[in-house]
Design a protein around this motif. Structure first.
Motif, short mmCIF file in Angstrom:
data_model
loop_
_atom_site.label_atom_id
_atom_site.label_comp_id
_atom_site.label_asym_id
_atom_site.label_seq_id
_atom_site.Cartn_x
_atom_site.Cartn_y
_atom_site.Cartn_z
N UNK A 1 31.28 23.43 25.18
CA UNK A 1 32.09 22.64 26.11
C UNK A 1 31.23 21.66 26.91
N UNK A 2 29.94 21.98 27.05
CA UNK A 2 29.02 21.12 27.78
C UNK A 2 28.20 20.23 26.86
N UNK A 3 28.31 20.50 25.55
CA UNK A 3 27.44 19.79 24.60
C UNK A 3 26.00 20.21 24.79
N UNK A 4 25.81 21.51 25.11
CA UNK A 4 24.47 22.02 25.42
C UNK A 4 24.16 23.25 24.57
N UNK A 5 22.97 23.78 24.76
CA UNK A 5 22.53 24.99 24.07
C UNK A 5 23.00 26.21 24.86
N UNK A 6 23.30 27.35 24.18
CA UNK A 6 23.71 28.55 24.93
C UNK A 6 22.71 28.97 26.00
N UNK A 7 21.44 28.67 25.78
CA UNK A 7 20.43 29.03 26.79
C UNK A 7 20.70 28.33 28.11
N UNK A 8 21.31 27.15 28.05
CA UNK A 8 21.63 26.42 29.29
C UNK A 8 22.64 27.20 30.11
N UNK A 9 23.68 27.71 29.47
CA UNK A 9 24.70 28.49 30.18
C UNK A 9 24.09 29.79 30.70
N UNK A 10 23.23 30.40 29.89
CA UNK A 10 22.59 31.65 30.32
C UNK A 10 21.76 31.42 31.58
N UNK A 11 21.03 30.32 31.63
CA UNK A 11 20.21 30.03 32.81
C UNK A 11 21.07 29.73 34.02
N UNK A 12 22.22 29.06 33.80
CA UNK A 12 23.14 28.80 34.92
C UNK A 12 23.64 30.13 35.48
N UNK B 1 32.08 22.11 36.62
CA UNK B 1 33.47 21.69 36.41
C UNK B 1 33.87 21.86 34.95
N UNK B 2 32.98 21.49 34.04
CA UNK B 2 33.27 21.64 32.62
C UNK B 2 33.46 23.09 32.22
N UNK B 3 32.64 23.98 32.78
CA UNK B 3 32.77 25.41 32.46
C UNK B 3 34.08 25.97 33.00
N UNK B 4 34.40 25.63 34.23
CA UNK B 4 35.63 26.14 34.83
C UNK B 4 36.86 25.66 34.05
N UNK B 5 36.80 24.41 33.61
CA UNK B 5 37.92 23.88 32.81
C UNK B 5 38.03 24.64 31.48
N UNK B 6 36.87 24.91 30.85
CA UNK B 6 36.88 25.62 29.56
C UNK B 6 37.40 27.04 29.72
N UNK B 7 37.13 27.65 30.88
CA UNK B 7 37.58 29.02 31.10
C UNK B 7 39.04 29.09 31.54
N UNK B 8 39.65 27.94 31.77
CA UNK B 8 41.04 27.93 32.20
C UNK B 8 41.23 28.47 33.60
N UNK B 9 40.25 28.22 34.48
CA UNK B 9 40.30 28.74 35.85
C UNK B 9 41.29 27.91 36.67
N UNK B 10 42.23 28.54 37.35
CA UNK B 10 43.22 27.80 38.15
C UNK B 10 42.55 27.13 39.36
N UNK B 11 43.14 26.06 39.88
CA UNK B 11 42.55 25.34 41.01
C UNK B 11 42.26 26.22 42.22
#
Length: 277
Positions: free
Chosen positions: A35-46, A59-69
């Motif tokens: 969803x970020x156009x990144x490597x899984x290691x990027x999400x792991x570090x976040x 914002x991109x992660x929250x949108x991908x997870x379907x998190x409500x406002x």
């Protein structure tokens, strides 16, 4: 890149929330990274608070997870504060990487439990006692750098006191007989330790020289940190002097250390027992 001054607890909390939200949504690290156009290691570090929290990525992660406002907005609103350097950033020039991580947790702890097998625990040391140890540990330090290390310890103690953090220390009586600095330094340290025992938020237990072995006998310095944030479990800091310092957050490992420390405290003379001569 890991924040230069170590992540604050606010940063750790938001990072943990992102991991929890991903897991609740049933989304893999790879799918989140895509969803970020990144490597899984990027999400792991976040999620491990090893890098700054970028608003676009979050914002991109929250949108991908379907998190409500209603859930997403407080997270996004907290990014600014979470990315600010911790108060200890001012002393980063005399801090090792592990110290930045540990103080990042300690600065929000409600309870600090500590054991040292041979010396007065760090948070109970007088400036003179600490300076004598710094002269030994950092022989190439200039007097200015050594004083900055002492200043950092003072500030840690001041902030713990202001916040009302409970400190519970266990140490062997040998710490009161191992001469650090000159006799005046040791006399001052003993007086300071006795005075600390009278304070409301400080508990000190000293194991006598003739005490039988206990659960912490021969164990390296250990510190347990409790942070009042449900996203962050208790942390253990295990020192191997001259080798490394590990910040442990595995619940089973932390529980094992807590059980050992509990057993040693139960076997020691109760809090309030006068210091042995």
């Amino acid at each position: 890149m890991r924040p230069r001054s170590g992540p604050t607890v606010q940063h750790r909390v938001l990072a943990a929330r992102l991991r929890i939200l991903r897991e609740q949504a049933g989304i893999s690290l790879k799918a989140a990274a895509d969803a970020l156009g990144a490597h899984p290691a990027t999400v792991r570090r976040i999620e491990r608070a090893e890098t700054g929290l970028d608003a676009r990525q979050v914002t991109g992660l929250l949108r991908r997870y379907g998190v409500p406002p209603a859930v997403a907005e407080p997270i996004l609103a907290g990014l600014g504060a979470a990315n600010l350097p911790g108060w200890w950033h001012h002393w980063r020039d005399v801090m090792e990487g592990w110290q930045q991580d540990v103080i990042g947790v300690e600065s929000s702890a409600s309870l600090v439990r500590t054991w040292h097998p041979a010396l007065v625990p760090e948070l109970l040391r007088t400036p003179a006692y600490a300076a004598a140890l710094y002269r030994m540990r950092y022989p190439d330090d200039s007097p200015v750098r050594r004083e900055r290390r002492v200043e950092l310890l003072r500030e840690r103690r001041r902030r713990l006191g202001e916040r009302g953090t409970a400190l519970w220390a266990l140490l062997p009586a040998v710490a009161l007989h191992t001469r650090v600095g000159d006799p005046q330094t040791m006399a001052e340290q003993r007086r300071a330790l006795a005075a600390a025992m009278e304070r409301q938020h400080i508990t000190v237990q000293v194991v006598p020289l003739d005490h039988p072995p206990h659960a912490m006998t021969a164990m390296p310095p250990l510190h347990l940190l409790r942070v009042p944030a449900p996203e962050i479990g208790d942390q253990a800091v295990l020192e191997t002097p001259g080798v490394r310092v590990d910040l442990v957050d595995d619940p089973d490992a932390v529980m094992a250390y807590r059980i050992r420390l509990d057993a040693a405290c139960a076997a020691a003379p109760p809090p309030g027992t006068p210091l042995p001569l």
